[in-house]
Design a protein around this motif. Structure first.
Motif, PDB file in Angstrom:
ATOM      1  N   UNK A 279     -26.809   3.300 -80.320  1.00 29.63           N
ATOM      2  CA  UNK A 279     -26.389   4.730 -79.829  1.00 29.63           C
ATOM      3  C   UNK A 279     -27.408   5.803 -79.956  1.00 29.63           C
ATOM      4  N   UNK A 280     -27.621   6.744 -78.966  1.00 31.91           N
ATOM      5  CA  UNK A 280     -28.524   7.940 -78.775  1.00 31.91           C
ATOM      6  C   UNK A 280     -27.549   8.975 -79.303  1.00 31.91           C
ATOM      7  N   UNK A 281     -28.257   9.756 -80.179  1.00 30.99           N
ATOM      8  CA  UNK A 281     -27.412  10.797 -80.842  1.00 30.99           C
ATOM      9  C   UNK A 281     -26.803  11.976 -79.517  1.00 30.99           C
ATOM     10  N   UNK A 282     -27.897  12.364 -78.647  1.00 30.35           N
ATOM     11  CA  UNK A 282     -27.414  13.237 -77.682  1.00 30.35           C
ATOM     12  C   UNK A 282     -26.463  12.603 -76.687  1.00 30.35           C
ATOM     13  N   UNK A 283     -26.353  11.474 -76.500  1.00 30.18           N
ATOM     14  CA  UNK A 283     -25.619  10.755 -75.638  1.00 30.18           C
ATOM     15  C   UNK A 283     -24.166  10.888 -76.176  1.00 30.18           C
ATOM     16  N   UNK A 284     -24.094  10.754 -77.497  1.00 27.45           N
ATOM     17  CA  UNK A 284     -22.690  10.534 -78.495  1.00 27.45           C
ATOM     18  C   UNK A 284     -22.317  11.980 -78.356  1.00 27.45           C
ATOM     19  N   UNK A 285     -23.213  13.004 -78.264  1.00 29.33           N
ATOM     20  CA  UNK A 285     -22.605  14.237 -78.492  1.00 29.33           C
ATOM     21  C   UNK A 285     -22.171  14.731 -77.038  1.00 29.33           C
ATOM     22  N   UNK A 286     -23.031  14.269 -75.864  1.00 25.55           N
ATOM     23  CA  UNK A 286     -22.643  14.707 -74.449  1.00 25.55           C
ATOM     24  C   UNK A 286     -21.043  14.069 -74.607  1.00 25.55           C
ATOM     25  N   UNK A 287     -20.966  12.959 -74.834  1.00 25.09           N
ATOM     26  CA  UNK A 287     -19.558  12.300 -74.733  1.00 25.09           C
ATOM     27  C   UNK A 287     -18.490  13.141 -75.448  1.00 25.09           C
ATOM     28  N   UNK A 288     -18.736  13.501 -76.528  1.00 24.36           N
ATOM     29  CA  UNK A 288     -17.758  13.991 -77.328  1.00 24.36           C
ATOM     30  C   UNK A 288     -17.520  15.481 -76.765  1.00 24.36           C
ATOM     31  N   UNK A 289     -18.426  16.050 -76.411  1.00 21.40           N
ATOM     32  CA  UNK A 289     -18.276  17.533 -75.677  1.00 21.40           C
ATOM     33  C   UNK A 289     -17.613  17.428 -74.375  1.00 21.40           C
ATOM     34  N   UNK A 290     -17.729  16.436 -73.693  1.00 26.42           N
ATOM     35  CA  UNK A 290     -17.202  16.235 -72.298  1.00 26.42           C
ATOM     36  C   UNK A 290     -15.869  15.292 -72.193  1.00 26.42           C
ATOM     37  N   UNK A 291     -15.527  14.804 -73.387  1.00 25.41           N
ATOM     38  CA  UNK A 291     -14.197  13.745 -73.241  1.00 25.41           C
ATOM     39  C   UNK A 291     -13.099  14.201 -74.166  1.00 25.41           C
ATOM     40  N   UNK A 292     -13.509  15.026 -75.051  1.00 29.76           N
ATOM     41  CA  UNK A 292     -12.713  15.380 -76.299  1.00 29.76           C
ATOM     42  C   UNK A 292     -12.424  16.863 -76.362  1.00 29.76           C
ATOM     43  N   UNK A 293     -11.641  17.358 -76.649  1.00 26.25           N
ATOM     44  CA  UNK A 293     -11.337  18.709 -76.896  1.00 26.25           C
ATOM     45  C   UNK A 293     -12.418  19.293 -77.937  1.00 26.25           C
ATOM     46  N   UNK A 294     -13.324  20.178 -77.480  1.00 30.06           N
ATOM     47  CA  UNK A 294     -14.274  20.802 -78.614  1.00 30.06           C
ATOM     48  C   UNK A 294     -13.652  21.521 -79.730  1.00 30.06           C
ATOM     49  N   UNK A 295     -13.939  20.887 -80.927  1.00 32.12           N
ATOM     50  CA  UNK A 295     -13.377  21.805 -82.230  1.00 32.12           C
ATOM     51  C   UNK A 295     -14.623  21.855 -82.982  1.00 32.12           C
ATOM     52  N   UNK A 296     -14.668  23.159 -83.296  1.00 32.90           N
ATOM     53  CA  UNK A 296     -15.767  23.665 -84.383  1.00 32.90           C
ATOM     54  C   UNK A 296     -15.548  22.906 -85.891  1.00 32.90           C
TER      55      UNK A 296
END
Lengths: 349, 95
Positions: free
Chosen positions: B78-95
């Motif tokens: 797992x690469x941290x920013x890749x996981x973050x990218x997926x979260x940002x682009x595939x799920x509704x972003x919630x703070x």
């Protein structure tokens, strides 16, 4: 054979005979071994180092198969320091694709976690954009710098003022308070850059410059971050070979930190969750480079042999047998690098 | 980045692997010999074939985060920013 051209620890050129170099190598190795209670250099290792200085090649390199990775400290400040007016993201791209760096490090010009805390909301967008554009793994780096937490720079009474007055207990309490503030800042900045901005890891640089309480603070911060983020890369680079006992009694996991040498420092770093450890062996500017290199290798080799995690020894101006100059000479830098990697079986520099 | 240093460094950083173990792991995942990891000619071809980014990326080669998606896949990490990218682009972003 005539005289051999080498340098002193301040970088100035000096001519020495082979016998003088051998004498310095043996004396420094013995000195370091006695201080850290570790093995000295073998006859073969002394001969290897002597041959390295006899070699007239201007630049030397490691044997094929012994190549290692490079990590950096204060990477983006190096370009800023040269007064080249480009952004930090551009600097990282330059290091990656212009200079071929294995790893990257985003840093604030005021390279201390306490100062980074104030600008973390401006550092996060830099990291967010950098990770989109770069390929190499990227750290966010800074120094624990415990000194910033005491008067006049911080909220805690200054132990440096109290120790001369004999206020020993008050000084210890002050160091402990400073450590707590530092831990909070390091965990905050580390969490923000890793969890919210996408960094691959955090680099604690120049650790323990303010002694044992600072080492404790960095170890605790690493432990907390590792527990929060088990996949986080955590590099811990040291400031010197010996942990100064300014507090004198502070412990981590039951081990007194004052007076520890690198082979013991790395074991505590492993316990804290550090994934790359960087021993730093300071230069004696009034001694020859052969003397400095042999001394550094004794400490670093013992550390590497004790370690289970990768060891990236600090080799730069004033540490690791590299002269204390702003522009390290390649003859000195390449010899120190080759000798450390080959004799200490290093994983990186 | 001239060869495979960034890939070996990733295994050191994320898994705490020492250099020989990290080199062997990366070589195995790339299906090349350990001795080829430090050869910039071979590694440029390997990097282009696998789309894991290159020092001088040609047009249409994977760049930046695109290459890191591929690196995570190729190295099995797992690469941290890749996981973050997926979260940002595939799920509704919630703070």
């Amino acid at each position: 054979m005539g005289k051999i051209l080498t340098r002193m620890g301040d970088g100035s050129r000096v001519e020495m005979t082979a016998a003088e170099i051998q004498q310095d190598l043996e004396a420094a190795a013995q000195d370091a071994a006695e201080r850290a209670n570790v093995p000295s250099l073998t006859d073969d290792e002394i001969k290897y180092l002597l041959d390295l200085y006899k070699c007239k090649d201007r630049v030397v390199g490691v044997e094929e198969g012994k190549e290692c990775c490079l990590t950096y400290d204060n990477m983006t400040s190096k370009i800023k320091r040269a007064h080249i007016p480009i952004s930090k993201i551009q600097q990282l791209l330059l290091f990656e694709r212009g200079l071929g760096a294995d790893t990257l490090e985003l840093a604030h010009i005021d390279y201390s976690f306490k100062q980074c805390k104030h600008v973390v909301q401006y550092e996060k967008p830099n990291m967010e954009q950098a990770v989109l554009q770069t390929i190499a793994p990227i750290f966010y780096g800074s120094m624990p710098n415990l000194g910033l937490y005491s008067v006049p720079d911080g909220p805690v009474a200054n132990p440096g003022d109290m120790l001369p007055l004999g206020k020993i207990e008050e000084s210890k309490e002050a160091f402990e308070q400073m450590a707590e503030y530092a831990i909070k800042d390091m965990v905050y900045v580390g969490s923000e850059l890793y969890e919210k901005a996408g960094a691959d890891g955090i680099n604690f640089d120049t650790t323990a410059a303010a002694g044992d309480a600072e080492f404790y603070a960095a170890l605790k911060a690493a432990e907390i971050l590792h527990d929060k983020y088990p996949d986080m890369g955590i590099e811990m680079g040291m400031s010197g070979e010996f942990i100064l006992g300014l507090h004198s009694e502070i412990e981590y996991n039951g081990v007194r930190l004052a007076g520890l040498y690198p082979q013991d420092q790395v074991k505590l770093a492993e316990q804290a969750g550090v994934t790359i450890f960087g021993p730093a062996i300071n230069i004696g500017t009034n001694e020859s480079l052969p003397w400095n290199l042999a001394r550094s290798i004794v400490f670093t080799k013992a550390c590497s042999e004790a370690a289970e995690i990768p060891i990236h020894a600090n080799l730069g101006m004033g540490v690791g047998g590299v002269p204390l100059t702003l522009t390290p000479p390649l003859d000195a830098l390449s010899r120190a690098s080759k000798a450390h990697v080959e004799l200490c079986r290093l994983d990186g520099l | 980045m001239r060869a495979a240093g960034d890939l070996v460094a990733r295994m050191q950083m994320t898994r705490g692997m020492r250099i020989q173990e990290a080199k062997a792991y990366v070589a195995d995942r790339l299906s090349i010999a350990v001795s080829e990891l430090t050869d910039p000619v071979i590694m440029t071809e390997v990097r282009e074939d696998l789309q894991i980014g290159a020092l001088t990326p040609l047009p249409e080669c994977a760049k930046g985060i695109e290459a890191k998606f591929r690196i995570a896949d190729v190295l099995g990490i797992d690469i941290n920013c890749v996981q973050r990218f997926k979260t940002k682009t595939t799920h509704q972003f919630r703070r």
